[in-house]
Scaffold this motif. Structure first.
Motif, PDB file in Angstrom:
ATOM      1  N   UNK A  87       0.852  -1.184   0.000  1.00 10.87           N
ATOM      2  CA  UNK A  87       0.000   0.000   0.000  1.00 10.87           C
ATOM      3  C   UNK A  87       0.889   1.235   0.000  1.00 10.87           C
ATOM      4  N   UNK A  88       0.277   2.389  -0.221  1.00 13.69           N
ATOM      5  CA  UNK A  88       1.047   3.621  -0.257  1.00 13.69           C
ATOM      6  C   UNK A  88       1.726   3.891   1.087  1.00 13.69           C
ATOM      7  N   UNK A  89       1.000   3.684   2.186  1.00 13.97           N
ATOM      8  CA  UNK A  89       1.618   3.953   3.482  1.00 13.97           C
ATOM      9  C   UNK A  89       2.756   2.976   3.771  1.00 13.97           C
ATOM     10  N   UNK A  90       2.652   1.741   3.231  1.00 15.43           N
ATOM     11  CA  UNK A  90       3.718   0.762   3.459  1.00 15.43           C
ATOM     12  C   UNK A  90       5.006   1.182   2.757  1.00 15.43           C
ATOM     13  N   UNK A  91       4.916   1.563   1.469  1.00 22.45           N
ATOM     14  CA  UNK A  91       6.141   1.925   0.758  1.00 22.45           C
ATOM     15  C   UNK A  91       6.709   3.248   1.281  1.00 22.45           C
ATOM     16  N   UNK A  92       5.835   4.154   1.720  1.00 24.06           N
ATOM     17  CA  UNK A  92       6.345   5.387   2.323  1.00 24.06           C
ATOM     18  C   UNK A  92       7.085   5.086   3.629  1.00 24.06           C
ATOM     19  N   UNK A  93       6.591   4.097   4.362  1.00 21.86           N
ATOM     20  CA  UNK A  93       7.264   3.728   5.616  1.00 21.86           C
ATOM     21  C   UNK A  93       8.628   3.107   5.341  1.00 21.86           C
ATOM     22  N   UNK A  94       8.768   2.426   4.200  1.00 21.00           N
ATOM     23  CA  UNK A  94      10.074   1.873   3.823  1.00 21.00           C
ATOM     24  C   UNK A  94      11.083   2.994   3.606  1.00 21.00           C
ATOM     25  N   UNK A  95      10.624   4.078   2.942  1.00 23.16           N
ATOM     26  CA  UNK A  95      11.511   5.225   2.748  1.00 23.16           C
ATOM     27  C   UNK A  95      11.868   5.857   4.087  1.00 23.16           C
ATOM     28  N   UNK A  96      10.872   5.998   4.950  1.00 21.49           N
ATOM     29  CA  UNK A  96      11.108   6.602   6.267  1.00 21.49           C
ATOM     30  C   UNK A  96      12.092   5.773   7.085  1.00 21.49           C
ATOM     31  N   UNK A  97      12.065   4.456   6.892  1.00 29.82           N
ATOM     32  CA  UNK A  97      12.973   3.578   7.629  1.00 29.82           C
ATOM     33  C   UNK A  97      14.360   3.497   7.003  1.00 29.82           C
ATOM     34  N   UNK A  98      14.544   4.150   5.833  1.00 28.15           N
ATOM     35  CA  UNK A  98      15.863   4.201   5.216  1.00 28.15           C
ATOM     36  C   UNK A  98      16.169   3.085   4.241  1.00 28.15           C
ATOM     37  N   UNK A  99      15.131   2.391   3.751  1.00 23.85           N
ATOM     38  CA  UNK A  99      15.359   1.249   2.874  1.00 23.85           C
ATOM     39  C   UNK A  99      15.367   1.596   1.381  1.00 23.85           C
ATOM     40  N   UNK A 100      15.086   2.844   1.022  1.00 25.45           N
ATOM     41  CA  UNK A 100      15.034   3.197  -0.400  1.00 25.45           C
ATOM     42  C   UNK A 100      16.137   4.208  -0.698  1.00 25.45           C
ATOM     43  N   UNK A 101      17.067   3.777  -1.561  1.00 25.46           N
ATOM     44  CA  UNK A 101      18.247   4.610  -1.815  1.00 25.46           C
ATOM     45  C   UNK A 101      17.942   5.808  -2.699  1.00 25.46           C
ATOM     46  N   UNK A 102      17.206   5.569  -3.790  1.00 25.92           N
ATOM     47  CA  UNK A 102      16.985   6.637  -4.768  1.00 25.92           C
ATOM     48  C   UNK A 102      15.503   6.989  -4.857  1.00 25.92           C
ATOM     49  N   UNK A 103      15.226   8.265  -5.114  1.00 29.20           N
ATOM     50  CA  UNK A 103      13.864   8.703  -5.352  1.00 29.20           C
ATOM     51  C   UNK A 103      13.824   9.642  -6.537  1.00 29.20           C
ATOM     52  N   UNK A 104      12.792   9.528  -7.362  1.00 24.34           N
ATOM     53  CA  UNK A 104      12.612  10.451  -8.483  1.00 24.34           C
ATOM     54  C   UNK A 104      11.606  11.524  -8.099  1.00 24.34           C
ATOM     55  N   UNK A 105      11.912  12.755  -8.497  1.00 23.80           N
ATOM     56  CA  UNK A 105      11.044  13.892  -8.205  1.00 23.80           C
ATOM     57  C   UNK A 105      10.942  14.798  -9.428  1.00 23.80           C
ATOM     58  N   UNK A 106       9.925  15.634  -9.419  1.00 21.50           N
ATOM     59  CA  UNK A 106       9.769  16.670 -10.426  1.00 21.50           C
ATOM     60  C   UNK A 106       9.096  17.858  -9.787  1.00 21.50           C
ATOM     61  N   UNK A 107       8.928  18.928 -10.542  1.00 21.27           N
ATOM     62  CA  UNK A 107       8.265  20.094  -9.984  1.00 21.27           C
ATOM     63  C   UNK A 107       8.112  21.183 -11.014  1.00 21.27           C
ATOM     64  N   UNK A 108       7.329  22.186 -10.660  1.00 20.35           N
ATOM     65  CA  UNK A 108       7.147  23.348 -11.523  1.00 20.35           C
ATOM     66  C   UNK A 108       8.258  24.362 -11.314  1.00 20.35           C
ATOM     67  N   UNK A 109       8.831  24.379 -10.095  1.00 27.03           N
ATOM     68  CA  UNK A 109       9.918  25.295  -9.774  1.00 27.03           C
ATOM     69  C   UNK A 109      10.952  24.582  -8.909  1.00 27.03           C
ATOM     70  N   UNK A 110      12.204  24.997  -9.087  1.00 30.45           N
ATOM     71  CA  UNK A 110      13.301  24.520  -8.242  1.00 30.45           C
ATOM     72  C   UNK A 110      14.199  25.706  -7.947  1.00 30.45           C
ATOM     73  N   UNK A 111      14.781  25.747  -6.739  1.00 28.84           N
ATOM     74  CA  UNK A 111      15.730  26.814  -6.438  1.00 28.84           C
ATOM     75  C   UNK A 111      17.148  26.255  -6.386  1.00 28.84           C
ATOM     76  N   UNK A 112      18.099  27.110  -6.050  1.00 28.25           N
ATOM     77  CA  UNK A 112      19.510  26.734  -6.102  1.00 28.25           C
ATOM     78  C   UNK A 112      19.869  25.610  -5.149  1.00 28.25           C
TER      79      UNK A 112
END
Length: 262
Positions: A87-112
């Motif tokens: 479930x979504x909360x399960x995979x998010x908890x894996x990230x919170x526990x430090x088990x996911x090395x890489x994450x992909x992100x995007x956005x409309x704006x980014x700063x320095x």
């Protein structure tokens, strides 16, 4: 099958996806969203990182869709050939526990400093454009060890100050993530645009140029950013995708969901 370079046929999307894939390591895990991140993850699996574990925000772990690319992260085919239907909360908890090395992100704006806005353009009181919001982006930005940001680059997107702070990068500099309660040694790792590949300075945590695609100049980098981008003294050009790489990539997206039909 030839491995000669195919400069005439590689698009900006091809270059960005392949560059993102090459930033991923074998036998690691990566939080992927549908679209370019998923293409990058599967491309990495089919080339240099067969042991890469893909984790979908919708809860699928290890899924490798066989018919076509999923349109969104909760589609049932994201579980195909996978190891866990979670479930979504399960995979998010894996990230919170430090088990996911890489994450992909995007956005409309980014700063320095790699902070992202995917919420609105304008102000909260006078919103010009309403965007999707975090959608899990703040969680991924907070807890994955290394985040890879895929987005187009121009002065409206690379900004001095975000219209809205959605997902954390390095806030305003070194040590700021830790001050805000985020794990040490996490944060933005690469920013990949149609111009090149950027990292972040260890000393200042500001964005810096690492690689350009052939045909792009240092002037193009600054002309398409509202903030000054540091230039790594050892920056280099990225070789164009080979014919073999392009064939693998377009075979993954055979129906043209992301890349379009040839």
């Amino acid at each position: 099958m030839t491995t000669t370079q195919a400069k005439q046929t590689a698009t900006a999307a091809d270059r960005m996806i392949i560059a993102a894939a090459k930033a991923l390591e074998d036998d690691k895990s990566v939080f992927v969203g549908t679209g370019m991140p998923l293409l990058a993850g599967i491309f990495a699996q089919k080339t240099h990182a067969p042991g890469l574990l893909t984790v979908y925000e919708g809860g699928g772990i290890g899924g490798t869709p066989s018919q076509r690319l999923p349109i969104q992260v909760s589609e049932s085919m994201t579980f195909e050939n996978g190891t866990i239907v979670g479930s979504m909360d399960y995979v998010m908890s894996l990230a919170q526990a430090g088990f996911i090395e890489y994450g992909f992100l995007g956005g409309a704006q980014i700063d320095a400093y790699g902070n992202l806005n995917s919420t609105l353009i304008g102000t909260w009181e006078d919103t010009k454009v309403r965007l999707p919001g975090s959608g899990g982006g703040a969680d991924i930005a907070s807890f994955c060890w290394r985040n890879i940001i895929l987005m187009l680059q121009d002065k409206r997107k690379f900004v001095e100050k975000l219209d809205f702070f959605t997902s954390p990068g390095y806030f305003r500099g070194p040590g700021e993530r830790e001050k805000h309660g985020l794990p040490k040694n996490t944060g933005p790792y690469r920013v990949i645009t149609q111009l090149g590949v950027y990292g972040f300075s260890e000393e200042t945590k500001r964005m810096k140029l690492l690689h350009l695609y052939e045909g792009v100049t240092l002037e193009d980098v600054q002309e398409n950013s509202s903030f000054e981008i540091e230039i790594d003294p050892n920056w280099s050009y990225i070789p164009e995708p080979t014919s073999e790489e392009l064939e693998i990539l377009h075979k993954i997206d055979a129906t043209g969901i992301v890349l379009g039909k040839n």
